[in-house]
Motif scaffolding. Structure first.
Motif, PDB file in Angstrom:
ATOM      1  N   LEU A 423       0.824  -1.190   0.192  1.00 53.85           N
ATOM      2  CA  LEU A 423       0.036   0.123   0.112  1.00 53.85           C
ATOM      3  C   LEU A 423       0.862   1.267   0.016  1.00 53.85           C
ATOM      4  O   LEU A 423       0.602   2.220  -0.708  1.00 53.85           O
ATOM      5  N   SER A 424       2.042   1.201   0.675  1.00 52.46           N
ATOM      6  CA  SER A 424       2.924   2.447   0.805  1.00 52.46           C
ATOM      7  C   SER A 424       3.427   2.752  -0.447  1.00 52.46           C
ATOM      8  O   SER A 424       3.737   3.788  -1.020  1.00 52.46           O
ATOM      9  N   ALA A 425       3.710   1.543  -1.428  1.00 55.49           N
ATOM     10  CA  ALA A 425       4.342   1.656  -2.476  1.00 55.49           C
ATOM     11  C   ALA A 425       3.429   1.981  -3.867  1.00 55.49           C
ATOM     12  O   ALA A 425       3.823   2.128  -4.830  1.00 55.49           O
ATOM     13  N   HIS A 426       2.039   1.966  -3.350  1.00 55.20           N
ATOM     14  CA  HIS A 426       1.132   2.309  -4.485  1.00 55.20           C
ATOM     15  C   HIS A 426       0.908   1.095  -5.406  1.00 55.20           C
ATOM     16  O   HIS A 426       0.792   1.278  -6.601  1.00 55.20           O
ATOM     17  N   GLU A 427       1.221  -0.029  -4.709  1.00 56.90           N
ATOM     18  CA  GLU A 427       0.922  -1.277  -5.690  1.00 56.90           C
ATOM     19  C   GLU A 427      -0.075  -2.003  -5.116  1.00 56.90           C
ATOM     20  O   GLU A 427      -0.543  -2.101  -4.007  1.00 56.90           O
ATOM     21  N   GLN A 428      -0.701  -3.142  -5.881  1.00 53.45           N
ATOM     22  CA  GLN A 428      -1.710  -3.744  -5.656  1.00 53.45           C
ATOM     23  C   GLN A 428      -1.484  -5.254  -4.987  1.00 53.45           C
ATOM     24  O   GLN A 428      -0.455  -5.755  -5.036  1.00 53.45           O
ATOM     25  N   SER A 429      -2.453  -5.554  -4.327  1.00 52.49           N
ATOM     26  CA  SER A 429      -2.445  -6.794  -3.431  1.00 52.49           C
ATOM     27  C   SER A 429      -3.837  -7.724  -3.786  1.00 52.49           C
ATOM     28  O   SER A 429      -4.509  -7.068  -4.067  1.00 52.49           O
ATOM     29  N   LEU A 430      -3.315  -9.154  -3.921  1.00 52.26           N
ATOM     30  CA  LEU A 430      -4.648  -9.979  -4.007  1.00 52.26           C
ATOM     31  C   LEU A 430      -4.416 -10.861  -2.812  1.00 52.26           C
ATOM     32  O   LEU A 430      -3.312 -11.698  -2.369  1.00 52.26           O
ATOM     33  N   LEU A 431      -5.541 -11.069  -1.980  1.00 46.25           N
ATOM     34  CA  LEU A 431      -5.558 -11.901  -1.038  1.00 46.25           C
ATOM     35  C   LEU A 431      -6.695 -12.924  -1.563  1.00 46.25           C
ATOM     36  O   LEU A 431      -7.817 -12.715  -1.827  1.00 46.25           O
ATOM     37  N   PHE A 432      -5.982 -14.389  -1.503  1.00 45.83           N
ATOM     38  CA  PHE A 432      -6.521 -15.283  -2.099  1.00 45.83           C
ATOM     39  C   PHE A 432      -7.416 -16.464  -1.233  1.00 45.83           C
ATOM     40  O   PHE A 432      -6.578 -16.875  -0.191  1.00 45.83           O
ATOM     41  N   LEU A 433      -8.537 -16.690  -1.245  1.00 47.80           N
ATOM     42  CA  LEU A 433      -9.108 -17.566  -0.029  1.00 47.80           C
ATOM     43  C   LEU A 433     -10.381 -18.199  -1.124  1.00 47.80           C
ATOM     44  O   LEU A 433     -11.126 -17.723  -1.446  1.00 47.80           O
ATOM     45  N   ASN A 434     -10.025 -19.722  -1.312  1.00 45.31           N
ATOM     46  CA  ASN A 434     -11.058 -20.419  -2.274  1.00 45.31           C
ATOM     47  C   ASN A 434     -12.187 -20.854  -1.454  1.00 45.31           C
ATOM     48  O   ASN A 434     -12.446 -22.046  -1.551  1.00 45.31           O
ATOM     49  N   ARG A 435     -12.783 -19.768  -0.848  1.00 44.96           N
ATOM     50  CA  ARG A 435     -14.145 -20.305  -0.052  1.00 44.96           C
ATOM     51  C   ARG A 435     -15.150 -18.897  -0.133  1.00 44.96           C
ATOM     52  O   ARG A 435     -14.619 -18.074   0.488  1.00 44.96           O
ATOM     53  N   ARG A 436     -16.037 -19.149  -0.549  1.00 40.70           N
ATOM     54  CA  ARG A 436     -17.019 -18.152  -0.791  1.00 40.70           C
ATOM     55  C   ARG A 436     -17.923 -17.913   0.621  1.00 40.70           C
ATOM     56  O   ARG A 436     -17.582 -18.536   1.461  1.00 40.70           O
ATOM     57  N   GLY A 437     -18.429 -16.636   0.722  1.00 42.47           N
ATOM     58  CA  GLY A 437     -19.358 -16.313   1.967  1.00 42.47           C
ATOM     59  C   GLY A 437     -18.388 -16.056   2.983  1.00 42.47           C
ATOM     60  O   GLY A 437     -17.147 -15.518   2.939  1.00 42.47           O
ATOM     61  N   SER A 588      -0.607 -22.428  -8.236  1.00 46.32           N
ATOM     62  CA  SER A 588       0.487 -21.881  -9.096  1.00 46.32           C
ATOM     63  C   SER A 588      -0.060 -20.747  -9.868  1.00 46.32           C
ATOM     64  O   SER A 588       0.368 -19.956 -10.387  1.00 46.32           O
ATOM     65  N   GLN A 589      -1.600 -21.015 -10.276  1.00 49.08           N
ATOM     66  CA  GLN A 589      -2.263 -20.080 -11.073  1.00 49.08           C
ATOM     67  C   GLN A 589      -2.284 -18.905 -10.278  1.00 49.08           C
ATOM     68  O   GLN A 589      -2.122 -17.675 -10.945  1.00 49.08           O
ATOM     69  N   VAL A 590      -2.782 -18.808  -9.269  1.00 47.71           N
ATOM     70  CA  VAL A 590      -3.097 -17.539  -8.554  1.00 47.71           C
ATOM     71  C   VAL A 590      -1.668 -16.860  -8.078  1.00 47.71           C
ATOM     72  O   VAL A 590      -1.751 -15.558  -8.313  1.00 47.71           O
ATOM     73  N   THR A 591      -0.731 -17.584  -7.819  1.00 47.64           N
ATOM     74  CA  THR A 591       0.394 -16.866  -7.473  1.00 47.64           C
ATOM     75  C   THR A 591       0.920 -16.224  -8.761  1.00 47.64           C
ATOM     76  O   THR A 591       1.606 -15.318  -9.057  1.00 47.64           O
ATOM     77  N   GLY A 592       0.803 -16.670 -10.069  1.00 51.79           N
ATOM     78  CA  GLY A 592       1.125 -16.465 -11.303  1.00 51.79           C
ATOM     79  C   GLY A 592       0.654 -15.041 -11.867  1.00 51.79           C
ATOM     80  O   GLY A 592       1.056 -14.315 -12.697  1.00 51.79           O
ATOM     81  N   ARG A 593      -0.579 -14.349 -10.767  1.00 52.71           N
ATOM     82  CA  ARG A 593      -1.119 -13.084 -11.206  1.00 52.71           C
ATOM     83  C   ARG A 593      -0.134 -12.112 -10.827  1.00 52.71           C
ATOM     84  O   ARG A 593      -0.296 -10.847 -11.278  1.00 52.71           O
ATOM     85  N   ALA A 594       0.875 -12.416 -10.129  1.00 52.84           N
ATOM     86  CA  ALA A 594       1.856 -11.309  -9.422  1.00 52.84           C
ATOM     87  C   ALA A 594       2.848 -11.112 -10.366  1.00 52.84           C
ATOM     88  O   ALA A 594       3.544 -12.015 -11.108  1.00 52.84           O
ATOM     89  N   GLY A 595       3.446  -9.806 -10.822  1.00 55.70           N
ATOM     90  CA  GLY A 595       4.409  -9.407 -11.408  1.00 55.70           C
ATOM     91  C   GLY A 595       4.616  -9.499 -12.692  1.00 55.70           C
ATOM     92  O   GLY A 595       5.652 -10.097 -13.453  1.00 55.70           O
ATOM     93  N   ARG A 596       3.182  -9.737 -13.593  1.00 54.24           N
ATOM     94  CA  ARG A 596       3.155  -9.774 -14.649  1.00 54.24           C
ATOM     95  C   ARG A 596       3.864  -8.822 -15.713  1.00 54.24           C
ATOM     96  O   ARG A 596       3.605  -8.883 -16.907  1.00 54.24           O
ATOM     97  N   ALA A 597       3.954  -7.633 -15.100  1.00 55.39           N
ATOM     98  CA  ALA A 597       4.540  -6.574 -15.860  1.00 55.39           C
ATOM     99  C   ALA A 597       6.057  -6.237 -15.586  1.00 55.39           C
ATOM    100  O   ALA A 597       6.818  -7.026 -15.270  1.00 55.39           O
ATOM    101  N   GLU A 598       6.336  -4.919 -15.738  1.00 53.96           N
ATOM    102  CA  GLU A 598       7.749  -4.449 -15.275  1.00 53.96           C
ATOM    103  C   GLU A 598       7.941  -4.610 -13.876  1.00 53.96           C
ATOM    104  O   GLU A 598       9.259  -4.904 -13.353  1.00 53.96           O
ATOM    105  N   LYS A 599       7.156  -4.387 -12.998  1.00 59.38           N
ATOM    106  CA  LYS A 599       7.607  -4.623 -11.471  1.00 59.38           C
ATOM    107  C   LYS A 599       7.579  -5.994 -11.096  1.00 59.38           C
ATOM    108  O   LYS A 599       6.663  -6.855 -11.417  1.00 59.38           O
ATOM    109  N   PRO A 600       8.451  -6.349 -10.227  1.00 53.65           N
ATOM    110  CA  PRO A 600       8.505  -7.911  -9.692  1.00 53.65           C
ATOM    111  C   PRO A 600       7.409  -8.210  -8.818  1.00 53.65           C
ATOM    112  O   PRO A 600       6.992  -7.436  -8.161  1.00 53.65           O
ATOM    113  N   GLY A 601       7.162  -9.469  -8.807  1.00 50.14           N
ATOM    114  CA  GLY A 601       6.157  -9.959  -7.700  1.00 50.14           C
ATOM    115  C   GLY A 601       6.468 -10.869  -6.887  1.00 50.14           C
ATOM    116  O   GLY A 601       7.524 -11.633  -6.967  1.00 50.14           O
TER     117      GLY A 601
END
Length: 735
Positions: A423-437, A588-601
């Protein structure tokens, strides 16, 4: 009517021709009819024929039905002018019926599900401009004429564009200033622009595209795997293959299969950008009119490029020449209700039967596909690195035994600190939990009563945003009661465990100034709402996205640099033979969302089992070692893909009848080399929608014809109206 030839009159006076008709009903065979006074319709033709007390639409089949004497046969009532089914599709229907062990008529039903496509839509009236000016001109009329052109528009469309009432439009038509024309409500799809250049490819992409094009140029069937890491550009590679296949034959058609609607809608835009025209879509969220349009245009051969979910495999293509199965590993390709099938496997069979290639694409290919490549049945091309120098994310494990969250919280200090830094670096985060509700279970603190769905052993999941309890298996929903229904304790019902809504609650408490969104199939009311959240994430309008697997694959978020997996152990429990493989693929798929552009993830996985083989493989990036260990375990036990497996499930409202039938069926099992029967046993979720269920598993060596074995076995069982038996060849769901 959409009948070009109504047949009547000369029954008994002319010899007639015998034809067999298959109806889209759960029937195993075609039935014989007589066709008088015309040439017999060719196989594949749609006809109307009496069936019971009514007329039904069926398809003229190739094989005879009952071989009844002609004078005893009923007459075909009429022949439809709907394009006939191709011989290739009819062969595929027969093969699918044999493989899945469902009746041929049930398979045909999946092809003919759009019933109003046979009668055709009513023509609509559109209006176009002409050179004649009205005798009386008003500002409203002038506004309509300014909006009218040579492309027909309906009265409502013109009125909306001009900001006037429809009466103004019709008044201009009556005055002769607008020309009314008939408009087909199912307009043709624009053809793909095959001269349109695609984006520049990397060296790896170009090599892969060239190798696939060699297969296409050679002709014939071949299954090809595009094995590329997340973000490597697999889509651009198979777009090149689609363009090549469409260019080879002006009537050829290409089908691209996607596992979920959430992927389909953004993907349609990518196809339009690449080919300069929208493809024909096919998914469950389409209206009846939209489905009719796609079905008609596919049947006519006019829709050349189709993008859809698994049921698109059963569209009436007259000249299908390439199928692409994106995310081929995804379990969403498995149809669990009605006719049970796996779209990836049937796609490969369709290509094999008709002699055309099938492309499978995945960053985490299924073990079945990997083994087929290793044994030489499939070919493979690799994309080992990300496009445009982007790097793979660094994956670390958080041992929750040593880095535990505070009481009543679910985010460890390490993960919370990482989100704060992002948040301080103005970068986005994804918190993943495969459980609805909000919470997966609701129980009473006083008496221990667990809230379950009526007639089912499934837990009710609390959805706090709506203040409801929902069963994700049966669809049952109810307001959350104020008191326990068992002991009447007021405010005694408490949520147990976290869902995405509960993680969102914690995130808003921790980071009150952050822009936080939740994405799951419950919170997004349809594909349009899902697209809005994903577009906002891509645009950088969300700081923290809390999501289920809806966001796990196929999406590109340029400023997403952190993925936190709240519960990495979630998929490892239970006796599912594919549990470890599925967990590896999903994470593997969900962690693969990070760092897909010039910034490392980077990705942080919270776990109580850091020593598990799945999580160690993810942390080390050694996919091949994990797959080798999985393969060794399956091979030792002769489980797929090294053996065959089928589930025979019995279900009934009468538990005594169910128990007796399960025991009887087990006693009738033929003795055969290489075949082992497991069970019967109660399913893990024993009751569902009021039906109790028991299951037997048939495990066989690869050289055993398991369908023939099952047919012989089930034929010995006396049918009972109280107990239903279903077969799932190569099951994926063991609940």
């Amino acid at each position: 009517m959409n009948i070009t030839q109504r047949i009547s009159g000369n029954e008994g006076k002319t010899p007639g021709h015998c034809v067999s008709v298959l109806f889209p009903l759960p029937l195993p065979r075609a039935y014989d009819y007589i066709c008088h006074g015309c040439d017999p319709p060719a196989p594949g033709a749609f006809v109307r024929a009496p069936f019971g007390p009514r007329e039904a639409i069926g398809v003229v089949w190739r094989s005879a039905g009952d071989n009844v004497a002609p004078e005893k046969l009923k007459s075909v009532a009429g022949v439809m002018d709907t394009p006939p089914l191709s011989a290739a599709l009819m062969e595929f229907i027969e093969w699918t019926a044999h493989y899945t062990m469902f009746p041929m008529g049930a398979i045909l039903r999946m092809v003919t599900r759009v019933s109003d496509a046979f009668d055709g839509p009513r023509m609509q009236t559109g209006y176009i401009a002409n050179a004649q000016a009205p005798a009386r001109m008003t500002p409203q009329r002038r506004a309509v004429l300014n909006c009218a052109g040579r492309q027909p528009q309906s009265a409502s469309e013109l009125a909306a564009a001009a900001g006037v009432s429809e009466g103004v439009v019709r008044g201009l038509a009556k005055a002769g200033a607008l020309t009314p024309v008939d408009v087909d409500p199912d307009p043709p799809f624009e053809p793909p622009d095959l001269d349109r250049a695609g984006p520049a490819l990397s060296d790896d992409q170009q090599f892969a595209a060239d190798e696939i094009n060699k297969v296409l140029a050679h002709g014939g069937h071949k299954a090809i795997l595009i094995d590329g890491v997340t973000g490597s550009g697999k889509t651009e590679v198979y777009f090149e293959a689609a363009a090549r296949a469409l260019a080879q034959d002006p009537s050829s058609q290409v089908l691209i299969l996607l596992p979920e609607i959430a992927l389909t809608l953004p993907f349609l835009k990518r196809v339009e950008e690449r080919f300069g025209a929208s493809p024909a879509p096919w998914h469950s969220d389409m209206t009846g009119a939209q489905r009719r349009r796609t079905w008609r245009r596919v049947a006519e051969g006019q829709a050349r490029l189709v993008v859809g979910a698994r049921s698109a495999l059963f569209l009436p293509f007259p000249n299908l020449r390439l199928i692409i199965v994106d995310e081929e590993h995804d379990n969403a390709y498995k149809q669990e209700e009605g006719v049970i099938y796996h779209a990836r496997d049937l796609a490969v069979a369709r290509g094999s039967l008709s002699g055309f290639p099938v492309i499978l694409a995945s960053a985490t290919p299924s073990l079945e596909t990997v083994v087929n490549v290793d044994e030489g049945r499939y070919e493979a091309v690799g994309l080992p690195s990300r496009f445009a120098e982007a790097s793979m994310p660094e994956i670390s494990l958080i041992d929750m035994r040593e880095d535990a969250p505070a009481a009543g919280k679910w985010l460890s200090p390490s993960l919370a600190n990482a989100v704060s830094k992002n948040l301080s670096a103005h970068e986005q985060s994804l918190l993943f939990l495969n459980r609805r509700g909000y919470a997966p279970m609701t129980l009473c603190r006083r008496c221990g009563h667990k809230m379950t769905a009526p007639g089912s052993d499934t837990m009710l999941v609390e959805h706090r945003f709506d203040n409801r309890l929902v069963c994700h298996h049966t669809g049952f929903s109810m307001p959350k009661p104020a008191a326990c229904p068992e002991c009447n304790a007021v405010d005694g019902l408490t949520p147990c465990g976290p869902g995405v809504e509960r993680i969102a609650e914690e995130a808003r408490e921790r980071w009150p100034g952050a822009r936080i969104a939740v994405l799951s199939s419950d919170t997004a009311s349809g594909p349009g709402a899902t697209r809005d959240v994903l577009d906002a994430m891509r645009a950088g309008d969300i700081d923290i996205l809390i999501a289920t697997q809806v966001a796990a694959k196929g999406h590109h978020f340029p400023n997403l640099t952190l993925v936190g997996v709240v519960d990495a152990d979630l998929g490892l429990a239970g006796g599912d033979l594919r549990a470890a493989e599925r967990t590896y693929q999903l994470l593997s798929q969900v962690t693969g969302r990070a760092g897909r552009a010039e910034k490392p993830g980077r990705a942080l996985l919270q776990t109580y089992q850091p020593q598990s083989a799945v999580l160690q493989a993810l942390a080390s990036g050694d996919r091949d070692a994990f797959l080798a260990a999985e393969a060794q375990g399956r091979q030792a036990l002769f489980y797929p893909p090294y053996g065959r497996l089928a589930a025979v499930t019995l279900q009934s409202r009468d538990e005594a009848a169910l128990e007796a039938s399960a025991r009887t069926l087990r006693s009738l099992a033929p003795t055969a080399d290489g075949v082992e029967i497991l069970g019967p046993a109660r399913t893990p979720i024993y009751r569902m929608r009021g039906l109790a269920r028991q299951r037997l598993l048939v495990k066989a060596r690869r050289n055993v014809h398991i369908q023939a074995y099952l047919s012989d076995w089930l034929a010995k069982m006396k049918k009972s109206s109280a107990v239903r038996i279903s077969v799932d060849v190569n099951p994926y769901n063991f609940l």
